[in-house]
Write an enzyme that holds these catalytic residues in place. Structure first.
Site, PDB file in Angstrom:
ATOM      1  N   ASN A   1       0.857  -1.121  -0.005  1.00  0.00           N
ATOM      2  CA  ASN A   1      -0.051  -0.060  -0.079  1.00  0.00           C
ATOM      3  C   ASN A   1       0.956   1.130   0.098  1.00  0.00           C
ATOM      4  O   ASN A   1       1.468   1.525   1.042  1.00  0.00           O
ATOM      5  CB  ASN A   1      -0.717  -0.051   1.169  1.00  0.00           C
ATOM      6  CG  ASN A   1      -1.942   1.069   1.425  1.00  0.00           C
ATOM      7  OD1 ASN A   1      -1.933   2.128   0.704  1.00  0.00           O
ATOM      8  ND2 ASN A   1      -2.238   1.287   2.466  1.00  0.00           N
TER       9      ASN A   1
ATOM     10  N   LYS B   1      -0.058   4.292  -0.159  1.00  0.00           N
ATOM     11  CA  LYS B   1      -0.493   5.396   0.347  1.00  0.00           C
ATOM     12  C   LYS B   1      -0.237   6.627  -0.710  1.00  0.00           C
ATOM     13  O   LYS B   1      -0.244   6.574  -1.728  1.00  0.00           O
ATOM     14  CB  LYS B   1       0.112   5.562   1.781  1.00  0.00           C
ATOM     15  CG  LYS B   1      -0.045   4.499   2.751  1.00  0.00           C
ATOM     16  CD  LYS B   1       0.004   4.507   4.071  1.00  0.00           C
ATOM     17  CE  LYS B   1      -0.278   3.173   4.707  1.00  0.00           C
ATOM     18  NZ  LYS B   1      -0.171   3.339   6.190  1.00  0.00           N
TER      19      LYS B   1
ATOM     20  N   HIS C   1      -9.625   1.314   4.511  1.00  0.00           N
ATOM     21  CA  HIS C   1      -8.175   1.218   5.134  1.00  0.00           C
ATOM     22  C   HIS C   1      -8.632   2.158   6.593  1.00  0.00           C
ATOM     23  O   HIS C   1      -9.411   3.183   6.421  1.00  0.00           O
ATOM     24  CB  HIS C   1      -7.328   1.937   4.603  1.00  0.00           C
ATOM     25  CG  HIS C   1      -5.789   1.874   5.034  1.00  0.00           C
ATOM     26  ND1 HIS C   1      -5.467   2.833   5.810  1.00  0.00           N
ATOM     27  CD2 HIS C   1      -4.901   0.972   4.939  1.00  0.00           C
ATOM     28  CE1 HIS C   1      -4.272   2.561   6.359  1.00  0.00           C
ATOM     29  NE2 HIS C   1      -3.685   1.325   5.705  1.00  0.00           N
TER      30      HIS C   1
ATOM     31  N   GLU D   1      -6.719   4.423   7.692  1.00  0.00           N
ATOM     32  CA  GLU D   1      -6.746   6.124   7.543  1.00  0.00           C
ATOM     33  C   GLU D   1      -7.901   6.650   6.914  1.00  0.00           C
ATOM     34  O   GLU D   1      -8.262   7.759   7.030  1.00  0.00           O
ATOM     35  CB  GLU D   1      -5.295   6.285   6.745  1.00  0.00           C
ATOM     36  CG  GLU D   1      -4.287   6.137   7.337  1.00  0.00           C
ATOM     37  CD  GLU D   1      -3.032   5.538   6.667  1.00  0.00           C
ATOM     38  OE1 GLU D   1      -2.784   5.563   5.389  1.00  0.00           O
ATOM     39  OE2 GLU D   1      -1.890   4.767   7.402  1.00  0.00           O
TER      40      GLU D   1
ATOM     41  N   GLU E   1      -5.630  -5.098  10.365  1.00  0.00           N
ATOM     42  CA  GLU E   1      -4.766  -4.133  10.521  1.00  0.00           C
ATOM     43  C   GLU E   1      -4.955  -3.293  11.987  1.00  0.00           C
ATOM     44  O   GLU E   1      -5.762  -2.210  11.877  1.00  0.00           O
ATOM     45  CB  GLU E   1      -4.534  -2.986   9.282  1.00  0.00           C
ATOM     46  CG  GLU E   1      -4.308  -3.636   8.196  1.00  0.00           C
ATOM     47  CD  GLU E   1      -3.607  -2.642   7.131  1.00  0.00           C
ATOM     48  OE1 GLU E   1      -2.680  -2.909   6.799  1.00  0.00           O
ATOM     49  OE2 GLU E   1      -4.032  -1.620   7.181  1.00  0.00           O
TER      50      GLU E   1
ATOM     51  N   GLY F   1       2.194   2.184  10.748  1.00  0.00           N
ATOM     52  CA  GLY F   1       3.040   3.311  10.635  1.00  0.00           C
ATOM     53  C   GLY F   1       3.803   3.688  11.958  1.00  0.00           C
ATOM     54  O   GLY F   1       4.478   4.489  12.087  1.00  0.00           O
TER      55      GLY F   1
ATOM     56  N   SER G   1       3.356  -2.151  10.110  1.00  0.00           N
ATOM     57  CA  SER G   1       4.594  -2.256  10.520  1.00  0.00           C
ATOM     58  C   SER G   1       5.040  -3.704  10.206  1.00  0.00           C
ATOM     59  O   SER G   1       6.255  -4.188  10.808  1.00  0.00           O
ATOM     60  CB  SER G   1       5.046  -2.074  11.920  1.00  0.00           C
ATOM     61  OG  SER G   1       4.419  -0.649  12.190  1.00  0.00           O
TER      62      SER G   1
END
Ligand code: PGA
Length: 251
Positions: A8, A10, A94, A96, A166, A172, A210
């Protein structure tokens, strides 16, 4: 069942840089039996990355999709457009997008339906925040996210769907979930889906958060984990290739 390692990207890498990384990956990653390798660049880089991947077995994904077919929806991209651009997968829900862009479980479900109706494989992201985990709410949060993502789907649809677990606190942050935790949740998600669709086969559940070349083998060594959704480490050709190899070796 094939394992999947998806990168991904991003909001990184415009068309030129995306093309360069695609070429580097195409040169490094051969066709690996039993492993599906996927990259998800930003919309604007899909065409260039598609070109860079030509001749390789690496597949293209988008990071988001809108559920309507076409119309006055400024800034949005439809599933049919993504197919035309060469995508086979699309990341949906996701964290985010849920946290920063107001994505809801209802929206996730609509996007999943649109993706399936257009022949895209949805990679549906679910996961709890740190506060939810500390509050003992992990199971309830996952049950809500999974159940609502699958509303109105058929057993046939489930064959073409992938989940990614996730945990939000692992994304991250350099702080991956421990493997046992990831395994437990992967099993729980699979059981949930089986409960909702008793005739379905066992679905793939990836781990994300991560993942890097150092910890990939631990996740890869567990058959309950069907692959990885990789953020930061997918931006470097060597690191991503190592992660792919870890999942190939341990398959
Ligand atoms: P990360 O991101 O690997 O950088 O933690 C994973 C993801 O958000 O998919």
């Amino acid at each position: 069942m094939n394992r999947i390692v998806a990168g991904n990207w991003k909001m990184h890498l415009g068309p030129q840089a995306g093309y360069d990384l695609a070429v580097a990956l195409a040169n490094r990653i051969p066709d690996l039996q039993g492993i599906e390798v996927v990259v998800a660049p930003p919309f604007i880089s899909l065409a260039a990355v598609r070109q860079g991947l030509q001749g390789s077995h690496i597949k293209l994904a988008a990071q988001n999709v809108f559920w309507e077919k076409q119309g006055a929806f400024t800034g949005e991209v439809s599933a049919a457009m993504l197919r035309e651009a060469g995508c086979q997968y699309v990341i949906i829900g996701h964290s985010e997008r849920r946290q920063l862009f107001g994505e809801t479980d209802v929206g996730v479900n609509r996007k999943v339906c649109a993706a399936l109706n257009n022949g895209l494989v949805p990679i549906v992201c679910v996961g709890e925040t740190l506060a939810e985990r500390d509050g003992g709410e992990t199971a309830a949060v996952l049950e809500r996210q999974v159940t609502r993502a699958l509303l109105a789907l058929t057993t046939d649809d489930i064959k073409r769907l992938v989940f990614a677990y996730e945990p939000v606190w692992a994304i991250g942050t350099g702080r991956a979930a421990n493997v046992q935790m990831a395994v437990e949740v992967a099993v729980a998600i699979r059981d949930l889906v089986k409960g909702l669709f008793p005739d379905s086969d066992s679905i793939p559940v990836l781990y994300g958060g991560s993942v890097n070349p150092e910890n990939a083998a631990q996740f890869a060594s567990r058959p309950e984990i069907s692959g990885a959704l990789v953020g930061g480490a997918s931006l470097q050709a060597d690191a991503f290739t190592e992660i792919v190899r870890a999942f190939y070796k341990e398959r």
